[in-house]
Design a protein around this motif. Structure first.
Motif, short mmCIF file in Angstrom:
data_model
loop_
_atom_site.label_atom_id
_atom_site.label_comp_id
_atom_site.label_asym_id
_atom_site.label_seq_id
_atom_site.Cartn_x
_atom_site.Cartn_y
_atom_site.Cartn_z
N THR A 125 0.86 -1.19 0.00
CA THR A 125 0.00 0.00 0.00
C THR A 125 0.89 1.24 0.00
OG1 THR A 125 -0.25 0.25 2.39
CG2 THR A 125 -1.85 -1.16 1.27
N THR A 126 0.52 2.23 -0.78
CA THR A 126 1.30 3.45 -0.89
C THR A 126 0.65 4.54 -0.05
OG1 THR A 126 2.14 2.89 -3.08
CG2 THR A 126 2.12 5.23 -2.48
N TYR A 127 1.41 5.12 0.85
CA TYR A 127 0.89 6.14 1.76
C TYR A 127 1.34 7.52 1.31
CZ TYR A 127 -0.53 2.56 5.12
OH TYR A 127 -1.13 1.49 5.73
N PRO A 142 -3.34 -1.98 -3.09
CA PRO A 142 -2.63 -2.75 -4.12
C PRO A 142 -3.52 -3.05 -5.32
CG PRO A 142 -2.26 -3.68 -1.93
CD PRO A 142 -3.35 -2.66 -1.78
N LYS A 143 -2.87 -3.20 -6.47
CA LYS A 143 -3.54 -3.59 -7.72
C LYS A 143 -2.71 -4.65 -8.40
CE LYS A 143 -3.48 0.73 -9.01
NZ LYS A 143 -3.34 1.45 -7.72
N LEU A 144 -3.38 -5.57 -9.06
CA LEU A 144 -2.70 -6.65 -9.77
C LEU A 144 -2.99 -6.56 -11.27
CD1 LEU A 144 -3.43 -9.72 -7.44
CD2 LEU A 144 -1.46 -8.17 -7.38
N GLU A 145 -2.01 -6.91 -12.09
CA GLU A 145 -2.19 -6.98 -13.52
C GLU A 145 -1.62 -8.31 -14.01
OE1 GLU A 145 -0.59 -3.57 -15.49
OE2 GLU A 145 -1.44 -2.17 -14.04
N LEU A 146 -2.45 -9.08 -14.70
CA LEU A 146 -2.04 -10.37 -15.25
C LEU A 146 -2.05 -10.26 -16.76
CD1 LEU A 146 -4.31 -12.61 -12.98
CD2 LEU A 146 -1.98 -11.85 -12.52
N GLY A 147 -0.96 -10.72 -17.40
CA GLY A 147 -0.85 -10.57 -18.84
C GLY A 147 -0.49 -11.87 -19.54
#
Length: 356
Positions: A198-200, A233-238
């Motif tokens: 997580t980005t604060y 958070p975010k996820l990217e599946l390629g």
């Protein structure tokens, strides 16, 4: 003059609202970089393999054979906002590479009319000043090949700086991690986890300037917004596959699944997570000319009658590559297929091998 007040207060109110929204914090980092990737609707997590990999998937930096420099500029909302990007990357050895990039998304020359009326109630246009609101992201990337052939990993450390004139500013820090795997038959797989810790963002406010805003409209902006902003958070599946025809023609097809851990308007949305697909294509001729197309950002938009309408974002692009110099252009709809909010995006990539 009333219109100036409305525009100014709206900008400040929207900025303050963004500080309490957990779903869409630091959204400028989701716009994307590189016109080649934008032309394919950002479906490049598994295929990225150049200086721009520091943004899309740092694992792709290991494919660099020489130093590279990238530049990009685009304008949004009828040239009101400007988006600029610069990146540099270099291989450390035959198994690792590093990169650094800087993004700025900003609106400049906003009118500050809080001092338009002096203490005697007279309007004085000389008291109008201007300010800028801008978001910055500095990212340092590292990538390395793993002992298993075709498997690479990469990590990002990013520093966020957000400024709203003299009214407010914020500092933030976050980490990303990515993996790429390539098979012997040209299938590629990619995994990118953004803001894994997580980005604060921590905000500070100029109380003197805030008092000017809070007194402009009775009952509005009376208290300071929250000082902590959290990016989940975010996820990217390629997944991608490339083909070569008659030695001169190539085709690349790529597919992405973008996952947010929040309920949004994405085509697949639950209280736990939301998923949006993206599909991109690239047709190339002798590694010299490229045509690109893609579709993504599938959203279920709520209509006035409470019905939902499926919208999507189409993108098109073209690129030219010659002796280490690549110029790309993307024509992208930043809203959906029914809105006339199109943007022209240009990017340049320079491979230092042309100097050797």
């Amino acid at each position: 003059m009333k219109n100036y007040y409305i525009v100014f207060l709206t900008l400040v109110t929207l900025s303050s609202f963004g500080q309490t929204s957990r779903k869409y914090s630091n959204e400028f980092l989701n716009i994307g970089v590189d016109a080649a990737a934008l032309g394919m609707s950002n479906a490049v997590v598994s295929t990225t393999s150049d200086v721009n990999s520091g943004y899309w998937n740092p694992a792709g930096l290991v494919h660099l054979e020489d130093n590279q420099l990238a530049l990009m500029h685009s304008s949004y909302f009828a040239n009101i906002a400007n988006y600029n990007y610069i990146a540099f990357a270099k291989p450390l050895d035959d198994r690792s590479a590093i990169g650094i990039s800087l993004i700025r998304f900003g609106v400049d020359d906003i009118l500050d009319t809080t001092q338009l009326i002096d203490d005697q109630g007279a309007i004085n246009f000389d008291r109008i000043s201007t300010f800028s609101t801008a978001d910055y992201a500095l990212t340092v990337s590292y990538a390395r090949k793993l002992p298993l052939d075709g498997l690479n990993y990469g990590i990002n450390a990013k520093v966020i700086r957000r400024v709203i004139g003299d009214f407010a500013s914020a500092w933030g820090f976050g980490l990303d991690a990515g993996i790429q795997f390539e098979t012997n038959n040209d299938w590629k797989f990619g995994f990118m986890a953004r803001d894994i810790t997580t980005t604060y963002n921590t905000w500070t406010f100029d109380e003197d300037n805030f008092e000017k805003i809070s007194g402009a409209i009775e009952g509005q902006n009376q208290t300071l917004p929250e000082k902590t902003e959290i990016t989940l958070p975010k996820l990217e599946l390629g997944l991608s596959k490339s083909w070569l025809f008659h030695y001169d023609y190539s085709l690349l097809a790529a597919f992405n699944l973008n996952v947010r851990f929040a309920e949004t308007n994405d085509i697949i949305s639950t209280s736990a997570a939301s998923i949006a697909p993206a599909l991109g294509f690239q047709f190339g001729y002798t590694d010299l000319v490229f045509l690109r197309a893609g579709v993504g950002n599938f959203q279920n938009e709520l209509q006035i009658d409470n019905s939902e309408n499926l919208t999507f974002q189409p993108n098109f692009g073209v690129g030219f590559k010659y002796k280490g110099i690549e110029v790309d252009y993307a024509f992208t709809d930043i809203g959906d297929q029914s809105a006339a909010l199109y943007s022209n995006v240009f990017s340049l990539k320079l491979d230092f091998s042309i100097f050797r």
